[in-house]
Design a protein around this motif. Structure first.
Motif, PDB file in Angstrom:
ATOM      1  N   TRP A 165      30.113  57.269  -7.353  1.00  0.00           N
ATOM      2  CA  TRP A 165      30.614  58.590  -7.005  1.00  0.00           C
ATOM      3  C   TRP A 165      29.664  59.609  -7.526  1.00  0.00           C
ATOM      4  O   TRP A 165      29.273  60.550  -6.774  1.00  0.00           O
ATOM      5  CB  TRP A 165      31.757  58.815  -7.845  1.00  0.00           C
ATOM      6  N   VAL A 166      29.202  59.393  -8.731  1.00  0.00           N
ATOM      7  CA  VAL A 166      28.103  60.184  -9.313  1.00  0.00           C
ATOM      8  C   VAL A 166      26.823  60.241  -8.282  1.00  0.00           C
ATOM      9  O   VAL A 166      26.362  61.247  -8.140  1.00  0.00           O
ATOM     10  CB  VAL A 166      27.623  59.964 -10.828  1.00  0.00           C
ATOM     11  N   GLU A 167      26.222  59.112  -7.917  1.00  0.00           N
ATOM     12  CA  GLU A 167      25.109  59.085  -7.061  1.00  0.00           C
ATOM     13  C   GLU A 167      25.489  59.818  -5.718  1.00  0.00           C
ATOM     14  O   GLU A 167      24.402  60.384  -5.209  1.00  0.00           O
ATOM     15  CB  GLU A 167      24.792  57.528  -6.768  1.00  0.00           C
ATOM     16  N   GLY A 168      26.397  59.519  -5.116  1.00  0.00           N
ATOM     17  CA  GLY A 168      26.789  60.157  -3.670  1.00  0.00           C
ATOM     18  C   GLY A 168      26.919  61.592  -4.042  1.00  0.00           C
ATOM     19  O   GLY A 168      26.327  62.343  -3.095  1.00  0.00           O
ATOM     20  N   THR A 169      27.460  61.900  -4.968  1.00  0.00           N
ATOM     21  CA  THR A 169      27.585  63.432  -5.113  1.00  0.00           C
ATOM     22  C   THR A 169      25.982  64.170  -5.483  1.00  0.00           C
ATOM     23  O   THR A 169      25.700  65.066  -5.065  1.00  0.00           O
ATOM     24  CB  THR A 169      28.326  63.929  -6.686  1.00  0.00           C
ATOM     25  N   ALA A 170      25.213  63.381  -6.119  1.00  0.00           N
ATOM     26  CA  ALA A 170      23.980  63.837  -6.390  1.00  0.00           C
ATOM     27  C   ALA A 170      23.142  64.030  -5.090  1.00  0.00           C
ATOM     28  O   ALA A 170      22.482  65.000  -4.761  1.00  0.00           O
ATOM     29  CB  ALA A 170      23.311  63.051  -7.421  1.00  0.00           C
ATOM     30  N   ALA A 220      24.078  63.619  -1.833  1.00  0.00           N
ATOM     31  CA  ALA A 220      24.768  64.409  -0.690  1.00  0.00           C
ATOM     32  C   ALA A 220      24.600  66.057  -1.010  1.00  0.00           C
ATOM     33  O   ALA A 220      24.446  66.831  -0.512  1.00  0.00           O
ATOM     34  CB  ALA A 220      26.078  64.078  -0.295  1.00  0.00           C
ATOM     35  N   GLY A 221      24.989  66.189  -2.553  1.00  0.00           N
ATOM     36  CA  GLY A 221      24.946  67.776  -2.987  1.00  0.00           C
ATOM     37  C   GLY A 221      23.709  68.305  -2.955  1.00  0.00           C
ATOM     38  O   GLY A 221      23.552  69.468  -2.570  1.00  0.00           O
ATOM     39  N   THR A 222      22.414  67.288  -3.339  1.00  0.00           N
ATOM     40  CA  THR A 222      21.222  67.909  -3.387  1.00  0.00           C
ATOM     41  C   THR A 222      20.704  68.054  -1.930  1.00  0.00           C
ATOM     42  O   THR A 222      20.094  69.349  -1.711  1.00  0.00           O
ATOM     43  CB  THR A 222      20.483  66.927  -4.089  1.00  0.00           C
ATOM     44  N   PHE A 235      25.656  84.449 -11.984  1.00  0.00           N
ATOM     45  CA  PHE A 235      26.598  83.751 -11.267  1.00  0.00           C
ATOM     46  C   PHE A 235      25.925  82.798 -10.453  1.00  0.00           C
ATOM     47  O   PHE A 235      26.731  81.710  -9.970  1.00  0.00           O
ATOM     48  CB  PHE A 235      27.647  84.640 -10.446  1.00  0.00           C
ATOM     49  N   ALA A 236      24.542  82.605 -10.316  1.00  0.00           N
ATOM     50  CA  ALA A 236      23.870  81.620  -9.504  1.00  0.00           C
ATOM     51  C   ALA A 236      24.101  80.175 -10.234  1.00  0.00           C
ATOM     52  O   ALA A 236      24.392  79.012  -9.555  1.00  0.00           O
ATOM     53  CB  ALA A 236      22.493  81.914  -9.559  1.00  0.00           C
ATOM     54  N   ILE A 237      24.114  80.150 -11.394  1.00  0.00           N
ATOM     55  CA  ILE A 237      24.455  78.792 -12.356  1.00  0.00           C
ATOM     56  C   ILE A 237      25.833  78.436 -12.001  1.00  0.00           C
ATOM     57  O   ILE A 237      26.274  77.439 -11.676  1.00  0.00           O
ATOM     58  CB  ILE A 237      24.309  79.423 -13.855  1.00  0.00           C
ATOM     59  N   ALA A 238      26.891  79.596 -12.022  1.00  0.00           N
ATOM     60  CA  ALA A 238      28.062  79.065 -11.477  1.00  0.00           C
ATOM     61  C   ALA A 238      28.177  78.560 -10.311  1.00  0.00           C
ATOM     62  O   ALA A 238      29.114  77.689  -9.953  1.00  0.00           O
ATOM     63  CB  ALA A 238      29.186  80.374 -11.709  1.00  0.00           C
ATOM     64  N   GLY A 239      27.427  79.008  -9.286  1.00  0.00           N
ATOM     65  CA  GLY A 239      27.353  78.683  -8.053  1.00  0.00           C
ATOM     66  C   GLY A 239      26.896  77.304  -7.752  1.00  0.00           C
ATOM     67  O   GLY A 239      27.602  76.414  -6.979  1.00  0.00           O
ATOM     68  N   LEU A 240      26.222  76.753  -8.729  1.00  0.00           N
ATOM     69  CA  LEU A 240      25.444  75.566  -8.699  1.00  0.00           C
ATOM     70  C   LEU A 240      26.608  74.412  -9.143  1.00  0.00           C
ATOM     71  O   LEU A 240      26.892  73.467  -8.598  1.00  0.00           O
ATOM     72  CB  LEU A 240      24.347  75.416  -9.863  1.00  0.00           C
ATOM     73  N   VAL A 241      27.386  74.768 -10.204  1.00  0.00           N
ATOM     74  CA  VAL A 241      28.243  73.994 -10.645  1.00  0.00           C
ATOM     75  C   VAL A 241      29.523  73.849  -9.504  1.00  0.00           C
ATOM     76  O   VAL A 241      30.066  72.689  -9.398  1.00  0.00           O
ATOM     77  CB  VAL A 241      29.055  74.662 -12.094  1.00  0.00           C
ATOM     78  N   VAL A 242      29.956  75.128  -8.782  1.00  0.00           N
ATOM     79  CA  VAL A 242      30.955  74.994  -7.811  1.00  0.00           C
ATOM     80  C   VAL A 242      30.361  74.354  -6.776  1.00  0.00           C
ATOM     81  O   VAL A 242      31.045  73.389  -6.412  1.00  0.00           O
ATOM     82  CB  VAL A 242      31.178  76.470  -7.426  1.00  0.00           C
ATOM     83  N   TYR A 279      28.489  71.575  -6.791  1.00  0.00           N
ATOM     84  CA  TYR A 279      28.690  70.294  -7.201  1.00  0.00           C
ATOM     85  C   TYR A 279      30.096  69.552  -7.315  1.00  0.00           C
ATOM     86  O   TYR A 279      30.289  68.412  -7.153  1.00  0.00           O
ATOM     87  CB  TYR A 279      27.695  69.863  -8.203  1.00  0.00           C
ATOM     88  N   ALA A 280      30.707  70.727  -7.678  1.00  0.00           N
ATOM     89  CA  ALA A 280      32.241  70.273  -8.071  1.00  0.00           C
ATOM     90  C   ALA A 280      32.735  69.969  -6.611  1.00  0.00           C
ATOM     91  O   ALA A 280      33.682  69.073  -6.618  1.00  0.00           O
ATOM     92  CB  ALA A 280      32.833  71.329  -8.717  1.00  0.00           C
ATOM     93  N   ILE A 281      32.741  70.776  -5.581  1.00  0.00           N
ATOM     94  CA  ILE A 281      33.166  70.567  -4.389  1.00  0.00           C
ATOM     95  C   ILE A 281      32.625  69.412  -3.789  1.00  0.00           C
ATOM     96  O   ILE A 281      33.268  68.484  -2.958  1.00  0.00           O
ATOM     97  CB  ILE A 281      32.789  71.858  -3.234  1.00  0.00           C
TER      98      ILE A 281
END
Length: 155
Positions: free
Chosen positions: A8-13, A15-17, A56-63, A65-67
């Protein structure tokens, strides 16, 4: 053998990147800087004030990867239960990516930004960029990482 959490973590990293890099590149060709892209992502759940403050760019990064973690989690949940998703990860990943594009651009974005144009009004180049990101970079990445990882756990 990798744990489901690690998959799950690898897939997120992965695809998210890839998705984020494509957003930076495609937006950059239109003169939009990465920080602004991330502020826009943050403005989805946090409101339009995110567009006014670069922090808010930092929040955008978190959002972002959360999505993506949610997207990967859904595929992982399905792949554990449905063998075809692990037998043909490219095909099912592409189908999943197309489904994600439909959900994001035809449901989520119009609900959050009702005045924004639908993909049909944005032109073929924009649609092509969106589909490259969602079908190839996100869908295939999720399909391959999760599909192969879950298949390896079964062997």
């Amino acid at each position: 053998m990798k744990s489901l959490t690690r998959l799950w973590v690898e897939g997120t990293a992965v695809a998210g990147t890839l998705d984020l890099l494509s957003a930076f590149i495609f937006s950059g060709t239109k003169g939009v800087w990465p920080m602004r892209v991330l502020q826009f992502v943050a403005s989805g759940p946090l409101g339009d004030s995110a567009l006014e403050n670069p922090a808010f760019a930092i929040a955008g990064l978190v959002v972002h990867y959360a999505i993506m973690a949610c997207m990967v989690g859904v595929y992982l949940f399905a792949a554990v239960r449905l063998r075809p998703l692990t037998r043909r990860p490219l095909i099912w990943g592409m189908a999943y990516g197309f489904g994600l594009w439909i959900v994001m651009y035809w449901i989520v974005r119009p609900l959050r930004w009702p005045n924004a144009p639908l993909p049909s009004a944005t032109g073929l180049v924009s649609i092509g960029e969106e589909l490259i990101s969602h079908v190839i970079l996100v869908g295939i990445a999720i399909g391959v990482v999760i599909g192969r990882g879950v298949a390896a756990r079964r062997d």
